[in-house]
Design a protein around this motif. Structure first.
Motif, PDB file in Angstrom:
ATOM      1  N   PHE A 233      -3.732  -9.241  10.429  1.00 39.48           N
ATOM      2  CA  PHE A 233      -2.522  -9.178  11.269  1.00 39.48           C
ATOM      3  C   PHE A 233      -1.947  -7.763  11.294  1.00 39.48           C
ATOM      4  CE2 PHE A 233       1.620  -8.866   8.978  1.00 39.48           C
ATOM      5  CZ  PHE A 233       1.186  -8.855   7.661  1.00 39.48           C
TER       6      PHE A 233
ATOM      7  N   ASP B 193       5.849   7.139  11.415  1.00 40.81           N
ATOM      8  CA  ASP B 193       6.099   6.531  12.725  1.00 40.81           C
ATOM      9  C   ASP B 193       7.581   6.559  13.097  1.00 40.81           C
ATOM     10  OD1 ASP B 193       6.219   4.787  10.496  1.00 40.81           O
ATOM     11  OD2 ASP B 193       6.097   3.006  11.756  1.00 40.81           O
TER      12      ASP B 193
ATOM     13  N   HIS C 184      -3.569   0.266  10.732  1.00 43.33           N
ATOM     14  CA  HIS C 184      -3.211  -0.193   9.383  1.00 43.33           C
ATOM     15  C   HIS C 184      -2.769   0.948   8.466  1.00 43.33           C
ATOM     16  CE1 HIS C 184      -4.067  -4.373  10.117  1.00 43.33           C
ATOM     17  NE2 HIS C 184      -5.250  -4.058  10.615  1.00 43.33           N
TER      18      HIS C 184
ATOM     19  N   ARG D 141      -1.540   4.541   2.942  1.00 44.02           N
ATOM     20  CA  ARG D 141      -0.405   3.623   2.931  1.00 44.02           C
ATOM     21  C   ARG D 141      -0.142   3.158   1.505  1.00 44.02           C
ATOM     22  NH1 ARG D 141      -1.626  -1.943   5.830  1.00 44.02           N
ATOM     23  NH2 ARG D 141       0.559  -2.218   5.275  1.00 44.02           N
TER      24      ARG D 141
ATOM     25  N   LYS E 128       3.078   2.151   5.836  1.00 41.95           N
ATOM     26  CA  LYS E 128       1.875   2.759   6.419  1.00 41.95           C
ATOM     27  C   LYS E 128       2.150   4.220   6.789  1.00 41.95           C
ATOM     28  CE  LYS E 128       1.620  -0.792   9.526  1.00 41.95           C
ATOM     29  NZ  LYS E 128       0.995  -1.736  10.509  1.00 41.95           N
TER      30      LYS E 128
HETATM   31  N1  LIG Z   1       5.235   3.053   8.548  1.00 40.03           N
HETATM   32  C1  LIG Z   1       5.321   1.703   8.700  1.00 40.03           C
HETATM   33  N2  LIG Z   1       4.915   0.919   7.702  1.00 40.03           N
HETATM   34  C2  LIG Z   1       4.977  -0.421   7.812  1.00 40.03           C
HETATM   35  C3  LIG Z   1       5.519  -1.030   8.978  1.00 40.03           C
HETATM   36  C4  LIG Z   1       5.926  -0.180  10.029  1.00 40.03           C
HETATM   37  O1  LIG Z   1       6.374  -0.627  11.099  1.00 40.03           O
HETATM   38  N3  LIG Z   1       5.812   1.182   9.857  1.00 40.03           N
HETATM   39  N4  LIG Z   1       5.613  -2.410   9.032  1.00 40.03           N
HETATM   40  C5  LIG Z   1       5.706  -3.084   7.735  1.00 40.03           C
HETATM   41  C6  LIG Z   1       5.672  -4.527   7.799  1.00 40.03           C
HETATM   42  S1  LIG Z   1       7.110  -5.301   8.241  1.00 40.03           S
HETATM   43  C7  LIG Z   1       4.564  -5.244   7.405  1.00 40.03           C
HETATM   44  S2  LIG Z   1       4.613  -6.925   7.351  1.00 40.03           S
HETATM   45  C8  LIG Z   1       3.306  -4.555   7.038  1.00 40.03           C
HETATM   46  C9  LIG Z   1       2.152  -5.041   7.894  1.00 40.03           C
HETATM   47  O2  LIG Z   1       0.989  -4.355   7.568  1.00 40.03           O
HETATM   48  P1  LIG Z   1      -0.258  -4.445   8.557  1.00 40.03           P
HETATM   49  O3  LIG Z   1       0.201  -4.033   9.932  1.00 40.03           O
HETATM   50  O4  LIG Z   1      -1.301  -3.571   7.987  1.00 40.03           O
HETATM   51  O5  LIG Z   1      -0.666  -5.886   8.559  1.00 40.03           O
HETATM   52  O6  LIG Z   1       3.400  -3.148   7.187  1.00 40.03           O
HETATM   53  C10 LIG Z   1       4.627  -2.606   6.778  1.00 40.03           C
HETATM   54  N5  LIG Z   1       4.532  -1.173   6.779  1.00 40.03           N
END
Ligand SMILES: Nc1nc2c(c(=O)[nH]1)N[C@H]1C(S)=C(S)[C@@H](COP(=O)(O)O)O[C@H]1N2
Ligand SMILES: [Mo]
Length: 365
Positions: free
Chosen positions: A40, A149, A189, A194, A207
């Motif tokens: 996901f 981001d 991802h 990350r 990430k």
């Molecule tokens: N830089 C960054 N990290 C992030 C996010 C994001 O929008 N930006 N989303 C977070 C959320 S809410 C979740 S649930 C996970 C999802 O990781 P995936 O996209 O690898 O499944 O990343 C997290 N890390």
């Protein structure tokens, strides 16, 4: 259909911009390790393109030596470890909460905002040891992760971020991952690097890591201070006092049926019910499955890879005559924590942490 980011043709896209999507539940429960093209995706902004030559991770704040590390520095100078860990979004199963009362401006995830991978990278505690965390304070320190981001909220542009307590960082399962399932991270991802914080809500596994800051307080970032807080069921956006909410960290215990869709029709005879269960940092002790709405239960057969950071797959067999049935699942962890019976007990206006008994109605015949 051709999907962006090399995702599976059957990937279900909840939002195209930013890209938010997940696998059909049946496919999710077919592989214990989720293939990367089915893993996901949860993004709050657009996926940044990172130039690996100029990329540096900054480590600063309450450390004795600030560090600036290239990906190579990180790979060459720190032990490489593999962690088998499940990531789950705090918004997983929000769709069921929305059916009770609408939750505007949030994604209506089904049961697919969860996946499992084998992550490779350096232990964050090793990297922080190199930087030397200041120890003269008795304060519980926090470690902020900042992403590259850009996100827009309420007409303001800022970068994604969040934090976890230093105590968790010192645990060996928290890593800076550069590989997922044996391959370099894909852009969506978090390439090139990350955080992976097993047992915590996915939001903390930041990430496209830009910096790690050791500090006295939790991160000031919107996604730590404002979003990802849990409020009581009676609180509404008009009445909320943001400081009252629980800042989410550890995941709760949950279980989900993946083998059947709501109102699915199946043939009479043997019916195998399957799915996943998960507890943030504890083992699953038992999974109970019912075919009569929770009046009677049988115990499911369990499968996992023996770490508490990984989900448990489960399976239960019924023999069903023609009629209407409600399949229900609930899990119990090794501390005897279990799941609330009804959605109304967990409803909250941001739609986080839904771990009520999972119910699926089927028709046999
Ligand atoms: N830089 C960054 N990290 C992030 C996010 C994001 O929008 N930006 N989303 C977070 C959320 S809410 C979740 S649930 C996970 C999802 O990781 P995936 O996209 O690898 O499944 O990343 C997290 N890390
Ligand atoms: Mo999330």
């Amino acid at each position: 259909m051709l999907q962006p980011f090399e995702k599976h043709p059957d990937f279900v896209v909840r939002q195209a911009h930013p890209f938010n999507a997940g696998p059909p539940p049946r496919l999710l429960s077919q592989s214990y390790i989720t293939p990367t093209n089915l893993f996901f995706v949860r993004n709050h902004g657009d996926v940044p393109e990172v130039d690996i030559h100029s990329y540096r991770l900054q480590i600063n704040g309450r450390v004795l030596r600030s560090l600036s590390l290239s990906l190579e520095d990180l790979q060459d100078n720190f032990e490489r470890v593999n962690i088998s860990a499940t990531l789950q979004c705090a918004g997983n199963r929000r769709e069921e909460l929305m059916a009770l009362e609408s939750i505007p401006n949030e994604l209506g995830w089904g049961v697919e905002a969860i996946s499992h991978a084998v992550w490779s990278g350096a232990k964050l505690r090793d990297v922080l040891a190199e930087a030397g965390v200041e120890r003269e304070t008795d304060l519980p320190l926090h470690v902020e992760f900042g992403g590259l981001d850009q996100v827009e909220r309420h007409h303001k542009q800022f970068r994604y971020g969040g934090s976890i307590p230093l105590g968790k960082v010192l645990s060996p399962e928290v890593i800076l991952a550069y590989e997922m399932n044996g391959e370099p991270l894909t852009s969506v991802h978090g390439f090139p690097l990350r955080a992976i914080v097993p047992g915590y809500i996915g939001a903390r596994s930041v990430k496209w890591l830009d910096h790690i800051t050791v500090q006295n307080e939790p991160s000031e970032n919107y996604f730590q201070r404002h979003a990802y807080r849990l409020f009581a069921p009676h609180v509404r956006p008009e009445t909320v006092n943001w400081a009252d909410g629980v800042m989410l960290g550890e995941m709760n215990v949950t279980s989900v049926i993946c083998s059947h869709d709501e109102n699915e029709r199946v043939l009479p005879g043997p019916v195998t019910v399957q799915g996943y269960s998960m507890a943030g940092g504890r083992d699953i002790a038992r999974v109970d499955v019912s075919c009569d709405g929770g009046l009677t239960w049988i115990q499911a057969e369990l499968f996992n890879d023996a770490t508490c950071w990984a989900w448990t797959f489960w399976k239960a067999n019924f023999k069903l005559a023609p009629g209407n049935y409600q399949l229900v699942v609930r899990a119990i962890d090794t501390a005897a924590n279990t799941q609330p019976q009804d959605i109304s007990q967990v409803w909250n206006f941001k739609g986080y942490m839904n771990n009520a008994w999972h119910r699926v109605n089927i028709k046999v015949g």
